[in-house]
Motif scaffolding. Structure first.
Motif, mmCIF file in Angstrom:
data_model
loop_
_atom_site.group_PDB
_atom_site.id
_atom_site.type_symbol
_atom_site.label_atom_id
_atom_site.label_comp_id
_atom_site.label_asym_id
_atom_site.label_seq_id
_atom_site.Cartn_x
_atom_site.Cartn_y
_atom_site.Cartn_z
ATOM 1 N N ASP A 49 27.472 49.308 39.009
ATOM 2 C CA ASP A 49 28.262 48.949 40.192
ATOM 3 C C ASP A 49 29.206 47.788 39.930
ATOM 4 N N SER A 50 29.203 47.258 38.736
ATOM 5 C CA SER A 50 30.074 46.163 38.313
ATOM 6 C C SER A 50 29.720 44.820 38.936
ATOM 7 N N LEU A 51 28.647 44.752 39.722
ATOM 8 C CA LEU A 51 28.239 43.482 40.311
ATOM 9 C C LEU A 51 27.230 42.756 39.421
ATOM 10 N N TYR A 52 26.501 43.508 38.606
ATOM 11 C CA TYR A 52 25.562 42.953 37.644
ATOM 12 C C TYR A 52 24.535 42.015 38.251
ATOM 13 N N ASN A 53 24.185 42.257 39.495
ATOM 14 C CA ASN A 53 23.190 41.421 40.150
ATOM 15 C C ASN A 53 22.443 42.267 41.163
ATOM 16 N N SER A 54 21.146 42.161 41.164
ATOM 17 C CA SER A 54 20.324 42.903 42.096
ATOM 18 C C SER A 54 19.083 42.079 42.387
ATOM 19 N N GLU A 55 18.673 42.025 43.632
ATOM 20 C CA GLU A 55 17.485 41.228 43.950
ATOM 21 C C GLU A 55 16.240 41.784 43.276
ATOM 22 N N ASN A 56 16.248 43.070 42.923
ATOM 23 C CA ASN A 56 15.104 43.681 42.240
ATOM 24 C C ASN A 56 15.152 43.513 40.730
ATOM 25 N N SER A 57 16.210 42.953 40.197
ATOM 26 C CA SER A 57 16.346 42.820 38.750
ATOM 27 C C SER A 57 15.255 41.910 38.189
ATOM 28 N N PRO A 58 14.672 42.322 37.060
ATOM 29 C CA PRO A 58 13.713 41.425 36.410
ATOM 30 C C PRO A 58 14.320 40.063 36.095
ATOM 31 N N LEU A 59 15.618 39.997 35.865
ATOM 32 C CA LEU A 59 16.259 38.704 35.586
ATOM 33 C C LEU A 59 16.178 37.766 36.779
ATOM 34 N N ASN A 60 16.162 38.323 37.987
ATOM 35 C CA ASN A 60 16.060 37.495 39.193
ATOM 36 C C ASN A 60 14.614 37.219 39.587
ATOM 37 N N GLU A 74 17.485 53.701 28.341
ATOM 38 C CA GLU A 74 18.688 54.271 28.946
ATOM 39 C C GLU A 74 18.815 53.988 30.433
ATOM 40 N N GLN A 75 17.711 53.703 31.109
ATOM 41 C CA GLN A 75 17.810 53.443 32.537
ATOM 42 C C GLN A 75 18.526 52.120 32.854
ATOM 43 N N TRP A 76 18.840 51.340 31.837
ATOM 44 C CA TRP A 76 19.567 50.090 32.017
ATOM 45 C C TRP A 76 21.023 50.200 31.581
ATOM 46 N N VAL A 77 21.446 51.377 31.124
ATOM 47 C CA VAL A 77 22.800 51.562 30.615
ATOM 48 C C VAL A 77 23.504 52.651 31.418
ATOM 49 N N HIS A 78 24.669 52.328 31.934
ATOM 50 C CA HIS A 78 25.458 53.328 32.660
ATOM 51 C C HIS A 78 26.317 54.089 31.654
ATOM 52 N N PRO A 79 26.380 55.424 31.772
ATOM 53 C CA PRO A 79 27.097 56.206 30.765
ATOM 54 C C PRO A 79 28.604 55.965 30.692
ATOM 55 N N THR A 80 29.251 55.592 31.794
ATOM 56 C CA THR A 80 30.703 55.373 31.732
ATOM 57 C C THR A 80 31.126 53.988 32.225
ATOM 58 N N ASN A 81 30.240 53.223 32.796
ATOM 59 C CA ASN A 81 30.585 51.870 33.244
ATOM 60 C C ASN A 81 29.667 50.884 32.541
ATOM 61 N N ASP A 82 29.910 50.719 31.255
ATOM 62 C CA ASP A 82 29.098 49.832 30.445
ATOM 63 C C ASP A 82 30.022 49.009 29.553
ATOM 64 N N ILE A 83 29.643 47.783 29.321
ATOM 65 C CA ILE A 83 30.472 46.875 28.523
ATOM 66 C C ILE A 83 30.685 47.396 27.101
ATOM 67 N N GLY A 84 29.796 48.265 26.637
ATOM 68 C CA GLY A 84 29.942 48.834 25.299
ATOM 69 C C GLY A 84 31.229 49.619 25.101
ATOM 70 N N TRP A 85 31.798 50.132 26.207
ATOM 71 C CA TRP A 85 33.059 50.871 26.093
ATOM 72 C C TRP A 85 34.230 49.964 25.731
ATOM 73 N N ASN A 86 34.055 48.647 25.865
ATOM 74 C CA ASN A 86 35.136 47.716 25.554
ATOM 75 C C ASN A 86 35.281 47.448 24.056
ATOM 76 N N THR A 87 34.349 47.932 23.244
ATOM 77 C CA THR A 87 34.469 47.718 21.801
ATOM 78 C C THR A 87 35.563 48.616 21.234
ATOM 79 N N GLU A 88 36.133 48.186 20.143
ATOM 80 C CA GLU A 88 37.217 48.939 19.508
ATOM 81 C C GLU A 88 36.776 50.358 19.138
ATOM 82 N N GLU A 89 35.568 50.478 18.576
ATOM 83 C CA GLU A 89 35.067 51.785 18.138
ATOM 84 C C GLU A 89 34.905 52.754 19.321
#
Length: 117
Positions: A49-60, A74-89
């Motif tokens: 969702d691009s907000l990267y914050n959720s009250e249920n997140s283990p980080l919180n 894989e349940q932590w990675v979005h197939p098309t909205n993930d920072i990994g797509w920003n890499t050159e490869e």
């Protein structure tokens, strides 16, 4: 723990086959890859969702008893909205209209996405 993504209707950040939130994010327009909407994983955390914050997140809800491995898979990675797509490869895959194959690469001790957004 089930691998299934929970079905829940969420607002989508998709605009004309692109995600406008990241300046360096590639456009999927014309790539043949369908943009996917955010989903809720087994922990009740919204992924993609691009907000990267959720009250249920283990980080919180972290404590010294938390096991970091709960945030793997894989349940932590979005197939098309993930920072990994920003890499050159990965940008090159989209630009050449090559659909990725296999499981996304992860490294146990290196953050390969550092400073990619």
């Amino acid at each position: 723990m089930p691998d299934k993504k929970k079905e829940e209707k969420l607002d989508s950040p998709i605009l004309d086959e692109t995600l406008p939130h990241q300046a360096n994010s590639p456009s999927f327009k014309g790539s043949g890859m369908k943009m996917e909407v955010p989903f809720v994983n087994d922990y009740g955390v919204v992924i993609g969702d691009s907000l990267y914050n959720s009250e249920n997140s283990p980080l919180n809800n972290w404590s010294e008893d938390s096991d970091p491995s709960i945030m793997t898979g894989e349940q932590w990675v979005h197939p098309t909205n993930d920072i990994g797509w920003n890499t050159e490869e990965n940008r090159e895959l989209i630009e050449k209209k090559i659909k990725p194959k296999g499981v996304p690469f992860t490294h146990p001790t290196k953050d390969t996405s550092y400073r990619k957004d």
